[in-house]
Write a protein that holds these residues in place. Structure first.
Motif, mmCIF file in Angstrom:
data_model
loop_
_atom_site.group_PDB
_atom_site.id
_atom_site.type_symbol
_atom_site.label_atom_id
_atom_site.label_comp_id
_atom_site.label_asym_id
_atom_site.label_seq_id
_atom_site.Cartn_x
_atom_site.Cartn_y
_atom_site.Cartn_z
ATOM 1 N N GLN A 61 0.742 -0.772 -0.429
ATOM 2 C CA GLN A 61 0.283 0.115 0.267
ATOM 3 C C GLN A 61 1.267 1.479 0.199
ATOM 4 N N SER A 62 1.985 1.313 1.037
ATOM 5 C CA SER A 62 2.915 2.115 0.716
ATOM 6 C C SER A 62 4.035 2.460 -0.592
ATOM 7 N N PHE A 68 6.791 -1.264 3.297
ATOM 8 C CA PHE A 68 6.205 -2.091 2.874
ATOM 9 C C PHE A 68 5.274 -2.022 3.844
ATOM 10 N N LYS A 69 3.964 -1.489 2.938
ATOM 11 C CA LYS A 69 2.775 -1.712 4.072
ATOM 12 C C LYS A 69 1.033 -1.990 3.354
ATOM 13 N N ALA A 70 0.597 -2.886 4.434
ATOM 14 C CA ALA A 70 -0.258 -3.428 3.967
ATOM 15 C C ALA A 70 -0.848 -4.445 5.075
ATOM 16 N N ASP A 71 -2.541 -4.797 5.248
ATOM 17 C CA ASP A 71 -3.287 -5.015 5.816
ATOM 18 C C ASP A 71 -3.601 -6.672 5.620
ATOM 19 N N VAL A 72 -2.767 -7.373 6.882
ATOM 20 C CA VAL A 72 -3.748 -8.459 7.197
ATOM 21 C C VAL A 72 -5.027 -8.781 7.379
ATOM 22 N N THR A 73 -5.191 -9.831 7.606
ATOM 23 C CA THR A 73 -6.669 -9.732 8.598
ATOM 24 C C THR A 73 -7.028 -11.525 8.498
ATOM 25 N N VAL A 109 8.812 -3.134 7.507
ATOM 26 C CA VAL A 109 7.771 -3.337 6.965
ATOM 27 C C VAL A 109 6.530 -2.722 8.006
ATOM 28 N N GLU A 110 5.152 -2.680 7.108
ATOM 29 C CA GLU A 110 4.514 -1.672 8.707
ATOM 30 C C GLU A 110 3.347 -3.001 8.375
ATOM 31 N N ILE A 111 2.433 -3.932 9.384
ATOM 32 C CA ILE A 111 1.838 -4.585 8.975
ATOM 33 C C ILE A 111 0.450 -4.423 10.001
ATOM 34 N N ARG A 112 -0.454 -4.490 9.730
ATOM 35 C CA ARG A 112 -1.825 -4.108 10.541
ATOM 36 C C ARG A 112 -2.250 -4.981 9.818
#
Length: 489
Positions: A61-62, A68-73, A109-112
């Protein structure tokens, strides 16, 4: 051994003790899991023979360089392993396996992470050299209906083949066998094999009831570790892999307990990497490669001179399972078509691996197992240094940046893969029956197998302060107590 002898008494065919042992009811997420009676499951045959599909990459998303930025559900979802029947799985971002995260050395790395499960969970970044507070320890649960942000930077030299999966206290085995696992690749800025086409093979297994629901663990699963009837590659059953010329395969053993003694039906291949990236030198002309649960490998498959139809097979491997279990047999994992094409040479040196240096301290760690009759119920105890896991107890204390020699001794009756969080180590030697065998090559590892009666010696260094987990990576054994805590200060 004492435990094996006791196991024969309790688990022998027709034994009334085994009947009592196996019919004990399963406790709700206790540290000791009593055995359930094993039931015969007539599972349907999964569709097979389709071309192997690539694992989808998680989109970044970055737009910022080196971020590196993303969402993990994590959430329940339905999939169709069996034609016309729905199977509820637990998945990262709706797929099994979850999406591939691919980054470069030096990236942040940034993971929400969003937990839509009915249980607390975490994401453990298996093998990555990151701070403990970012590594999904069981002490840091993400509760149902909540979210958590993970952030870490990957240092130079960390290129390798990793993966991510849950690590919550008492729930890890269940969450992984329901589907929560995904690959993670860190790429080097200067990769000597970058001109070789790559293929990812994430191997898992699946245990289904006849109605296509995921089966619960039975007594044998809790004792030996869960092995499903179906071995999958990238979520597919017995797919077809077409190799034209030379390919670089990254292979993950993402099963709960299955040992993968891999072969290509007598064809030769070259080992070029393990858990923490490339070896110092390639190991050529192999015909078999053993991967314990959680281990990874990189191999080069060259079809030149080996053209024809073959199979990727898990050859029989005796890891000392107890109880009423079937004899080990070969398992066809994938059909492989080897076609003529460009043959790409592998360099004689892949990278420099510096020795970790003189050990300043020595740690001794012992795997063992025993039977228990606590509260009138039969159960297995899986122990480290004679103790069952306690989340509030520190078992080992180490100094930051200090090289240590660890002696990992297996005094149990079955193989156990040792894994430690947050760092890569170097295997020095193994010792079995008084015979010492030096490590066959220089490599970075975060998981290593220990056979019954064997001592594995490793050099290791932790470079972040805090609490680290170390455990057997047969997940049912980890849940039942074969885990400990290291404090780095």
């Amino acid at each position: 051994m004492l435990y094996r002898s006791l196991g024969i008494l309790l688990l022998g065919a027709g034994s009334t003790l085994w009947s009592s042992f196996a019919s004990a009811q399963e406790s709700m997420h206790g540290m000791m899991m009593p055995m359930m009676r094993a039931e015969t499951i007539k599972a349907p045959l999964l569709p097979h023979g389709a071309v192997l599909q690539e694992i989808a990459k998680l989109a970044n998303q970055s737009k910022q360089p080196n971020l590196f930025k993303a969402d993990v559900t994590a959430a329940p979802t339905e999939t169709e392993f069996v034609a016309g029947k729905k199977t509820t799985v637990w998945a990262y971002n709706g797929s099994v396996p979850g999406s591939l995260i691919e980054v470069n050395e030096g990236d942040t790395v940034e993971i929400r992470f969003i937990n839509k499960l009915s249980q607390p969970t975490t994401i453990h970044w298996h093998g990555l050299p990151i701070p403990p507070e970012q590594d999904g320890n069981p002490m840091d649960p993400v509760l149902p209906g909540t979210e958590h942000s993970y952030r870490f930077t990957l240092p130079e030299g960390s290129a390798g083949t990793y993966w991510y999966h849950p690590h919550p206290h008492e729930y890890t085995a269940e969450q992984v066998y329901k589907g929560l696992a995904a690959p993670f690749i860190v790429r080097a800025k200067d990769d000597p094999l970058k001109n070789i086409p790559e293929r990812n093979l994430m191997i898992s297994d699946l245990k289904l009831n006849s109605d296509a629901t995921i089966a619960n663990n039975d007594g044998n699963d809790w004792m030996n570790g869960r092995e499903g009837q179906f071995v999958l590659v990238n979520g597919q059953y017995q797919p077809v892999v077409e190799v034209k010329g030379t390919e670089r395969w990254r292979i993950w053993n993402a099963t709960s307990a299955r040992y993968l003694n891999l072969s290509l039906g007598g064809r030769k291949f070259t080992l070029v990497g393990t858990d923490g990236g490339l070896l110092e030198k390639p190991v050529r002309d192999l015909q078999v490669l053993l991967l314990a649960p959680a281990e990874r490998a990189e191999i080069i498959v060259d079809a030149t001179g080996q053209e024809g139809n073959a199979s990727l097979v898990a050859e029989p491997y005796n890891r000392g399972k107890m109880g009423h279990v079937a004899a080990e047999k070969s398992i066809n994992i994938a059909a492989v078509s080897l076609l003529a094409g460009q043959s790409i040479a592998i360099p004689d040196t892949l990278r420099k691996i510096d020795d970790l240096g003189e050990a300043k301290a020595t740690k001794k760690m012992v795997f063992s197992e025993a039977m228990s009759m606590a509260n009138g119920q039969h159960s297995m105890l899986f122990l480290i240094n004679g103790k069952s896991f306690d989340m509030h107890r520190v078992d080992f204390t180490s100094r930051i940046h200090e090289t240590e020699l660890w002696e990992i001794t297996n005094k149990s009756d079955m193989d156990h893969p040792f894994h430690i969080h947050g760092t890569q180590f170097q295997v020095v030697e193994t010792e079995l029956n008084g015979i010492r065998t030096p490590a066959p090559y220089k490599a970075w590892k975060d998981t290593v197998n220990a056979r019954p009666g064997e001592t594995v010696r490793i050099k290791i260094r932790q470079d972040f302060p805090g609490l680290r987990m170390l455990h057997c990576h047969i997940l049912e054994h980890e849940v039942q107590g074969m885990m400990a805590i290291q404090l780095v200060e």
